[in-house]
Design a protein around this motif. Structure first.
Motif, PDB file in Angstrom:
ATOM      1  N   ALA A   1      29.774  43.193  39.532  1.00  0.00           N
ATOM      2  CA  ALA A   1      30.911  44.254  39.292  1.00  0.00           C
ATOM      3  C   ALA A   1      30.384  45.386  40.153  1.00  0.00           C
ATOM      4  O   ALA A   1      29.359  45.959  39.893  1.00  0.00           O
ATOM      5  N   VAL A   2      31.607  45.615  41.178  1.00  0.00           N
ATOM      6  CA  VAL A   2      31.359  46.938  41.945  1.00  0.00           C
ATOM      7  C   VAL A   2      32.266  48.007  41.449  1.00  0.00           C
ATOM      8  O   VAL A   2      33.380  47.578  41.504  1.00  0.00           O
ATOM      9  N   SER A   3      31.850  49.152  41.193  1.00  0.00           N
ATOM     10  CA  SER A   3      32.836  50.154  40.797  1.00  0.00           C
ATOM     11  C   SER A   3      33.135  50.902  42.053  1.00  0.00           C
ATOM     12  O   SER A   3      32.500  51.599  42.834  1.00  0.00           O
ATOM     13  N   LEU A   4      34.543  50.640  42.372  1.00  0.00           N
ATOM     14  CA  LEU A   4      34.918  51.241  43.870  1.00  0.00           C
ATOM     15  C   LEU A   4      35.514  52.627  43.474  1.00  0.00           C
ATOM     16  O   LEU A   4      35.000  53.561  44.242  1.00  0.00           O
ATOM     17  N   HIS A   5      36.799  52.758  42.936  1.00  0.00           N
ATOM     18  CA  HIS A   5      37.380  54.067  42.626  1.00  0.00           C
ATOM     19  C   HIS A   5      37.929  54.642  43.702  1.00  0.00           C
ATOM     20  O   HIS A   5      38.635  55.729  43.579  1.00  0.00           O
ATOM     21  N   GLY A   6      37.767  54.398  44.878  1.00  0.00           N
ATOM     22  CA  GLY A   6      38.265  54.999  46.239  1.00  0.00           C
ATOM     23  C   GLY A   6      38.297  54.099  47.456  1.00  0.00           C
ATOM     24  O   GLY A   6      37.517  53.080  47.416  1.00  0.00           O
TER      25      GLY A   6
ATOM     26  N   GLU B   1      28.767  39.838  52.100  1.00  0.00           N
ATOM     27  CA  GLU B   1      27.531  39.113  52.182  1.00  0.00           C
ATOM     28  C   GLU B   1      27.401  38.432  50.821  1.00  0.00           C
ATOM     29  O   GLU B   1      26.917  37.353  50.914  1.00  0.00           O
ATOM     30  N   TYR B   2      27.490  39.241  49.828  1.00  0.00           N
ATOM     31  CA  TYR B   2      27.254  38.747  48.421  1.00  0.00           C
ATOM     32  C   TYR B   2      28.217  37.460  48.261  1.00  0.00           C
ATOM     33  O   TYR B   2      28.094  36.533  47.646  1.00  0.00           O
ATOM     34  N   SER B   3      29.666  38.038  48.495  1.00  0.00           N
ATOM     35  CA  SER B   3      30.648  36.965  48.179  1.00  0.00           C
ATOM     36  C   SER B   3      30.379  35.737  49.074  1.00  0.00           C
ATOM     37  O   SER B   3      30.494  34.605  48.438  1.00  0.00           O
ATOM     38  N   ALA B   4      30.010  35.792  50.011  1.00  0.00           N
ATOM     39  CA  ALA B   4      29.693  34.625  51.106  1.00  0.00           C
ATOM     40  C   ALA B   4      28.618  33.682  50.392  1.00  0.00           C
ATOM     41  O   ALA B   4      28.597  32.309  50.280  1.00  0.00           O
ATOM     42  N   LYS B   5      27.526  34.310  49.706  1.00  0.00           N
ATOM     43  CA  LYS B   5      26.524  33.439  49.156  1.00  0.00           C
ATOM     44  C   LYS B   5      26.770  33.282  47.774  1.00  0.00           C
ATOM     45  O   LYS B   5      26.157  32.251  47.310  1.00  0.00           O
ATOM     46  N   LYS B   6      27.256  34.047  47.031  1.00  0.00           N
ATOM     47  CA  LYS B   6      27.408  33.809  45.472  1.00  0.00           C
ATOM     48  C   LYS B   6      28.811  33.766  44.920  1.00  0.00           C
ATOM     49  O   LYS B   6      28.755  32.909  43.842  1.00  0.00           O
ATOM     50  N   GLY B   7      29.805  33.958  45.673  1.00  0.00           N
ATOM     51  CA  GLY B   7      31.186  33.725  45.155  1.00  0.00           C
ATOM     52  C   GLY B   7      31.886  35.017  44.768  1.00  0.00           C
ATOM     53  O   GLY B   7      31.531  36.072  45.362  1.00  0.00           O
ATOM     54  N   ARG B   8      32.806  35.277  43.793  1.00  0.00           N
ATOM     55  CA  ARG B   8      33.719  36.193  43.593  1.00  0.00           C
ATOM     56  C   ARG B   8      32.809  37.458  43.233  1.00  0.00           C
ATOM     57  O   ARG B   8      32.031  37.382  42.423  1.00  0.00           O
ATOM     58  N   VAL B   9      33.452  38.557  43.545  1.00  0.00           N
ATOM     59  CA  VAL B   9      32.952  39.937  43.235  1.00  0.00           C
ATOM     60  C   VAL B   9      34.310  40.555  42.442  1.00  0.00           C
ATOM     61  O   VAL B   9      35.238  40.583  42.671  1.00  0.00           O
ATOM     62  N   LEU B  10      33.531  41.023  41.136  1.00  0.00           N
ATOM     63  CA  LEU B  10      34.497  41.804  40.207  1.00  0.00           C
ATOM     64  C   LEU B  10      34.703  43.251  40.763  1.00  0.00           C
ATOM     65  O   LEU B  10      33.508  44.075  40.812  1.00  0.00           O
ATOM     66  N   VAL B  11      35.766  43.689  41.012  1.00  0.00           N
ATOM     67  CA  VAL B  11      35.792  45.264  41.486  1.00  0.00           C
ATOM     68  C   VAL B  11      36.392  46.005  40.430  1.00  0.00           C
ATOM     69  O   VAL B  11      37.587  45.526  39.915  1.00  0.00           O
ATOM     70  N   ALA B  12      35.745  47.038  39.999  1.00  0.00           N
ATOM     71  CA  ALA B  12      36.353  48.075  38.981  1.00  0.00           C
ATOM     72  C   ALA B  12      37.094  49.155  39.668  1.00  0.00           C
ATOM     73  O   ALA B  12      36.431  49.612  40.535  1.00  0.00           O
ATOM     74  N   TRP B  13      37.857  49.395  39.108  1.00  0.00           N
ATOM     75  CA  TRP B  13      39.034  50.637  39.714  1.00  0.00           C
ATOM     76  C   TRP B  13      39.408  51.632  38.608  1.00  0.00           C
ATOM     77  O   TRP B  13      40.278  50.898  37.746  1.00  0.00           O
ATOM     78  N   THR B  14      38.728  52.502  38.340  1.00  0.00           N
ATOM     79  CA  THR B  14      39.167  53.412  37.377  1.00  0.00           C
ATOM     80  C   THR B  14      40.258  54.244  37.614  1.00  0.00           C
ATOM     81  O   THR B  14      40.359  54.921  38.698  1.00  0.00           O
TER      82      THR B  14
END
Length: 345
Positions: A217-222, A249-262
């Protein structure tokens, strides 16, 4: 700068294979390691053979002990926040979140945090130290015990979203998760573990090559470096272009990324931001989790209006980008996302 794994004196920070090696080194039959591991992780003790009993005699600190300083139950009836004291008098917070038929432990990986996110209570504390593997495992063990005792359920999910940046403490976090997901102990399924980061790129790339199927899970916010840098200072070290490349790169190797947006009122909750977010994530297998800002004492921003939250979500979905709004739990006891700190009251 690489982070080295701080050794733990307690045996509960060891993987099963490491515990076997320890027994072999000390002249004890490694066949007894599984039973010992189960006792260390769950408290369930079978009959130990005499050589193992002798080996255990006089050994102090076999397990990492946490002092429960305070325990606060939310009005929602499903969320409990714990303030734990550690051996050096440092304090951390963990959260047990319950949903019908599903209980999740939110664990800390550091005392404080070095990332400095302006709207996060932990980031406002600053950084004290990393937790060792035993200290991370002990949180999972305690939350699992209380889940069983109070709810008659198993702890099935772990989110590394408590105090600290898990990928800044990569080795100890991976060590602890290997222990917590071992079927001889707590038996949390690796696919039920989620690791949150504010964009620690070296850690993301290491996680992409890690064999366990933990979620990211990647906290993006901007959506540009200037605005994200104002919210997340570490963006100046790891800018968005590099971060999204690591996510691809992560998505290509492992699949879906959860993106957190506050979603912060008047800061990043407009429809224009939603459209730019769609473009930023194009080509990445992503799911966006929208989080109305949770209040903290050190940040004056306010949560986005509910109508703007819904409009933001609809724009993402219309563009084909999966998006959900995180269910808010424990806000009244400062147990929500970004609210954890080492308060005693």
């Amino acid at each position: 700068m690489p982070i080295s794994l701080k050794p733990t004196a307690a045996l509960d920070g060891l993987r099963l294979d490491q515990l076997r090696e320890r027994l072999v080194t000390d002249g004890v039959n490694p066949a007894h390691a599984a039973g010992l591991f189960r006792w260390l992780q769950t408290g369930v003790r079978g009959r130990f053979v005499a050589p193992l009993e002798r080996w255990l005699e006089g050994r102090a600190g076999l397990r990492t002990e946490l002092e429960t300083v305070t325990e606060t139950v939310s009005q929602d009836g499903w969320t409990t926040k714990f303030l734990f004291g550690l051996r050096d008098d440092a304090r951390i917070e963990s959260v047990l979140m319950g949903f019908p038929g599903r209980f999740t432990g939110c664990l800390s990986t550091q005392v404080g945090c070095a990332m400095g996110c302006v709207f996060c209570a932990t980031g406002q504390m600053g950084f004290s130290r990393h937790l060792d593997a035993g200290e991370i495992v002990a949180q999972a063990r305690e939350v699992a015990r209380l889940t069983a005792e109070r709810h008659g359920e198993r702890l099935r999910n772990l989110v590394m979203m408590g105090m600290g940046e898990p990928l800044h403490n990569f080795d100890a976090t991976m060590q602890a998760l290997a222990v917590a997901t071992d079927s001889h102990g707590l038996g949390i399924a690796p696919s039920k573990v989620s690791i949150s980061t504010v964009g620690h790129i070296p850690g993301i790339l290491r996680l992409a090559d890690h064999p366990a199927p933990y979620s990211l899970a990647v906290s993006l916010h901007g959506v540009d470096d200037d605005e994200r840098g104002r919210l997340i200072p570490v963006n100046r070290r790891w800018p968005l272009a590099d971060l999204t490349a690591a996510m691809r790169e992560y998505s290509a190797k492992k699949g879906r990324v959860l993106v957190a947006w506050t979603l912060i009122d008047g800061v990043n909750d407009g429809e224009g931001y939603a459209r730019r977010l769609v473009e930023l994530l194009r080509g990445i297998d992503a799911h966006v989790n929208l989080i109305p800002l949770n209040p903290t004492e050190g940040y004056e921003g306010r949560e986005a209006d509910w109508g703007r939250v819904m409009a933001f979500q609809q724009i993402l979905r219309h563009a084909g980008l999966p998006a959900t709004v995180r269910q808010r739990r424990g806000i009244d006891v400062d147990a929500g996302c970004g609210q954890l700190a080492r308060r005693t009251a």
